[in-house]
Design an enzyme around this catalytic site. Structure first.
Site, mmCIF file in Angstrom:
data_model
loop_
_atom_site.group_PDB
_atom_site.id
_atom_site.type_symbol
_atom_site.label_atom_id
_atom_site.label_comp_id
_atom_site.label_asym_id
_atom_site.label_seq_id
_atom_site.Cartn_x
_atom_site.Cartn_y
_atom_site.Cartn_z
ATOM 1 N N GLU A 23 0.801 -1.237 0.000
ATOM 2 C CA GLU A 23 0.000 0.000 0.000
ATOM 3 C C GLU A 23 0.829 1.279 0.000
ATOM 4 O O GLU A 23 0.559 2.207 0.764
ATOM 5 C CB GLU A 23 -0.952 -0.008 1.207
ATOM 6 C CG GLU A 23 -1.859 -1.219 1.228
ATOM 7 C CD GLU A 23 -2.888 -1.184 2.355
ATOM 8 O OE1 GLU A 23 -2.789 -0.323 3.223
ATOM 9 O OE2 GLU A 23 -3.801 -2.037 2.322
ATOM 10 N N ASN A 25 2.156 -5.075 -3.247
ATOM 11 C CA ASN A 25 0.739 -5.371 -2.997
ATOM 12 C C ASN A 25 -0.015 -4.084 -2.697
ATOM 13 O O ASN A 25 0.465 -3.238 -1.940
ATOM 14 C CB ASN A 25 0.684 -6.316 -1.772
ATOM 15 C CG ASN A 25 -0.678 -6.935 -1.532
ATOM 16 O OD1 ASN A 25 -1.261 -7.513 -2.444
ATOM 17 N ND2 ASN A 25 -1.181 -6.831 -0.308
ATOM 18 N N HIS A 70 -10.418 -5.902 -2.495
ATOM 19 C CA HIS A 70 -11.487 -5.748 -1.507
ATOM 20 C C HIS A 70 -12.632 -5.048 -2.234
ATOM 21 O O HIS A 70 -12.597 -3.847 -2.469
ATOM 22 C CB HIS A 70 -11.005 -4.927 -0.309
ATOM 23 C CG HIS A 70 -9.933 -5.602 0.480
ATOM 24 N ND1 HIS A 70 -10.163 -6.764 1.198
ATOM 25 C CD2 HIS A 70 -8.622 -5.308 0.665
ATOM 26 C CE1 HIS A 70 -9.040 -7.138 1.787
ATOM 27 N NE2 HIS A 70 -8.091 -6.279 1.476
ATOM 28 N N GLU A 98 -6.182 -10.555 -1.532
ATOM 29 C CA GLU A 98 -7.005 -10.364 -0.325
ATOM 30 C C GLU A 98 -8.478 -10.293 -0.692
ATOM 31 O O GLU A 98 -9.234 -9.470 -0.169
ATOM 32 C CB GLU A 98 -6.582 -9.080 0.411
ATOM 33 C CG GLU A 98 -5.118 -9.069 0.783
ATOM 34 C CD GLU A 98 -4.695 -7.824 1.576
ATOM 35 O OE1 GLU A 98 -5.555 -7.079 2.075
ATOM 36 O OE2 GLU A 98 -3.474 -7.609 1.669
ATOM 37 N N ASP A 118 -12.204 -10.195 -1.085
ATOM 38 C CA ASP A 118 -13.498 -10.309 -0.409
ATOM 39 C C ASP A 118 -14.474 -9.431 -1.182
ATOM 40 O O ASP A 118 -14.089 -8.427 -1.766
ATOM 41 C CB ASP A 118 -13.449 -10.000 1.089
ATOM 42 C CG ASP A 118 -12.754 -8.707 1.459
ATOM 43 O OD1 ASP A 118 -12.643 -7.808 0.603
ATOM 44 O OD2 ASP A 118 -12.330 -8.575 2.623
HETATM 45 C C1 XIL Z 1 -6.366 -6.351 8.110
HETATM 46 C C2 XIL Z 1 -6.691 -7.538 8.984
HETATM 47 O O1 XIL Z 1 -7.600 -8.356 8.288
HETATM 48 C C3 XIL Z 1 -7.301 -7.073 10.289
HETATM 49 O O2 XIL Z 1 -7.436 -8.164 11.181
HETATM 50 C C4 XIL Z 1 -6.406 -6.017 10.925
HETATM 51 O O3 XIL Z 1 -7.053 -5.491 12.057
HETATM 52 C C5 XIL Z 1 -6.118 -4.893 9.966
HETATM 53 O O4 XIL Z 1 -5.533 -5.425 8.789
HETATM 54 N N1 XIL Z 1 -4.942 -4.574 3.562
HETATM 55 C C6 XIL Z 1 -3.960 -5.431 4.012
HETATM 56 C C7 XIL Z 1 -4.246 -6.328 5.157
HETATM 57 O O5 XIL Z 1 -2.902 -5.516 3.389
HETATM 58 O O6 XIL Z 1 -3.117 -6.562 5.936
HETATM 59 C C8 XIL Z 1 -5.356 -5.808 6.002
HETATM 60 O O7 XIL Z 1 -5.661 -6.806 6.984
HETATM 61 C C9 XIL Z 1 -6.548 -5.465 5.175
HETATM 62 C C10 XIL Z 1 -6.216 -4.379 4.186
#
Ligand code: XIL
Length: 483
Positions: free
Chosen positions: A165, A207, A243, A272, A274
């Protein structure tokens, strides 16, 4: 949507996607029936196309037999959800702590799963001691951290998210302001070189989120990757978090975006995934993402960010493949079907690599109706940037017992040269760490002021800082005072 402030707020706001809107945005996606030879689990089906199917895992849930049962049946790649982050692995400077992450890696090895490491350098979830460092001291601390963690796991990691990020949501493709960025623009390539030296066998990935289509942010990343490849900086892959919700939908150029990165000579991975929503719309969107990956030869795998909806960092969005009881949802079936349908541009060259499935799936299709969408867990933004001065908004990722808060500070109609944000915490809440701001107080009324690199904001521009803590995160709109 075009407002980066709104987009970044919504990212954390747990917005429940409108199923109808998602379906309209995506067009109709055909359901594909499983064939006679179709594999019966996500991992086996992905493997038949030469790919993996993974999930984020929390170490403390491994003793939950429903959780580990689904994990070991369905998934062949594991990403530790929080356990390999800087705050978890180096809580005091130079003192490494690998207990929870080791537990996950040992579980993976014992069950024939591989591990994606996440994340070596990131502006969030840094340990408290990092906040007092800057310049050369911070750069050296980052190098020492990456070396320590990547060396500990040498030979055990399929791919590392080396940098997470690092690009902004400003819409101009620029780097995100952060303490790491303030150490010099070369911090990202130094991170990759450091990881490569420690574990030359691991694939090294960049990422990020909101990079899932062709847009200013993904083009900023694209240009960096192109430059790295041209100059021999060791980068092997790019992770697309994906996401997905109504504010960050799967756009029609999702596959084309994966392909343009692959064409630079890197692997691409969905890291990641979802998807907020429920029922058919959610199921169709999952299928769409799977089809996009399968259509890109260098898309090497897909990871969903948790197993059951209740495991999700955005559980209110019911964004995962299994319900709270561990039963597969419609989205599971569509994902499995899409995997079994295989990729159009990268069919298996030697036929199926798994034998015919003689045993049917052990769990049937969901028998209950789709869940109704939960309301957003945080209030929508209510304030417009003021004339002059500054405004602040907060978005909270809440889980049972703790939270991460991300605050966006926006300059009004004139530039600001410094800011202080006041936040009120509900009783019982306590801050344990923060990033990209200097804090005062840990409970009740607390305040945060800019650090050296993010105090100056041009009119209308924004920056973000964050904090995490125990208890319930803040819900009231923070105050903002400009200098
Ligand atoms: C999130 C986790 O899922 C949570 O449990 C934590 O509180 C915060 O981080 N981007 C990422 C992940 O790269 O590491 C994040 O994970 C979600 C957003």
């Amino acid at each position: 949507m075009s407002d980066p402030l709104v987009r970044s707020k919504r990212r954390f706001a747990g917005v429940a996607v409108s199923a109808t809107a998602a379906a309209v945005a995506l067009g109709t996606v055909l359901s594909v029936s499983t064939t006679a030879n179709a594999a019966s689990t996500l991992g086996a089906s992905a493997a038949a196309t030469g790919r993996y199917f993974g999930t984020a895992v929390a170490a403390y849930k491994l003793s939950d037999t429903v959780y580990s049962g689904v994990l070991d049946r369905e998934f062949n790649m594991i990403t530790p959800e929080n356990e390999m982050k800087w705050d978890a692995t180096e809580p005091s400077q130079g003192q490494f702590s690998f207990t929870s992450a080791d537990q996950i890696v040992a579980h993976a090895q014992a069950h024939g799963q591989r591990t994606r490491g996440h994340a070596l350098a990131w502006h969030q979830q840094q340990p408290g001691w990092v906040a007092s460092l800057s310049g050369t001291a911070l750069r050296n601390a980052m190098i020492n951290h990456i070396t320590g963690v990547a060396t500990h796991y040498k030979g055990k990691i399929y791919a590392w998210d080396v940098v997470n990020e690092a690009f902004s949501d400003n819409g101009d493709g620029s780097r995100r302001q952060s303490n790491l960025q303030a150490t010099g623009n070369d911090w990202i390539e130094v991170a990759f070189q450091t990881a490569h030296a420690a574990d030359p066998g691991a694939k090294l990935c960049y990422n990020d989120y909101n990079t899932d289509g062709v847009n200013a942010k993904s083009t900023g990343v694209y240009n960096m990757v192109k430059d790295f490849k041209a100059r021999g900086v060791p980068i092997d892959c790019v992770g697309f978090q994906s996401h997905i919700n109504s504010a960050s939908p799967v756009t029609s150029d999702y596959q084309a975006n994966l392909q343009r990165f692959a064409d630079l000579g890197v692997d691409v991975q969905i890291t990641e995934l979802d998807i907020a929503g429920s029922g058919t719309a959610q199921a169709d969107t999952y299928a769409r993402v799977v089809q996009a990956c399968l259509a890109v030869a260098r898309c090497t795998g897909i990871t969903v960010w948790g197993i059951r909806d209740s495991d999700s960092w955005r559980s209110g969005d019911t964004p995962l493949l299994f319900d709270n009881n561990g039963n597969p949802k419609a989205a599971y079936t569509s994902t499995l079907n899409a995997l079994n349908a295989g990729g159009s541009s990268s069919p298996p060259t030697t036929g199926p690599t798994t034998g015919p499935s003689t045993s049917p799936p052990t769990t049937g299709p969901p028998t209950t109706g789709p869940p109704t969408t939960a309301p957003p867990t945080t209030a929508p933004p209510t304030t417009a940037p003021p004339q002059g001065g500054c405004s602040a908004s907060v978005s909270v990722n809440q889980w049972n017992g703790g939270f991460v808060a991300t605050v966006t500070v926006t300059a009004g109609s004139s530039a600001v040269n410094g800011w202080t944000v006041g936040v009120t915490l509900p009783s019982g809440a306590a801050v344990t760490s923060s990033w990209s701001a200097t804090g005062s107080g840990t409970s009740g009324s607390i305040s945060y002021s800019n650090v050296s690199y993010n105090g100056s904001l041009a009119a209308g521009r924004n920056t973000q800082f964050g904090f995490q803590g125990t208890g319930t995160g803040p819900s009231a709109t923070p105050s903002c005072t400009a200098r």
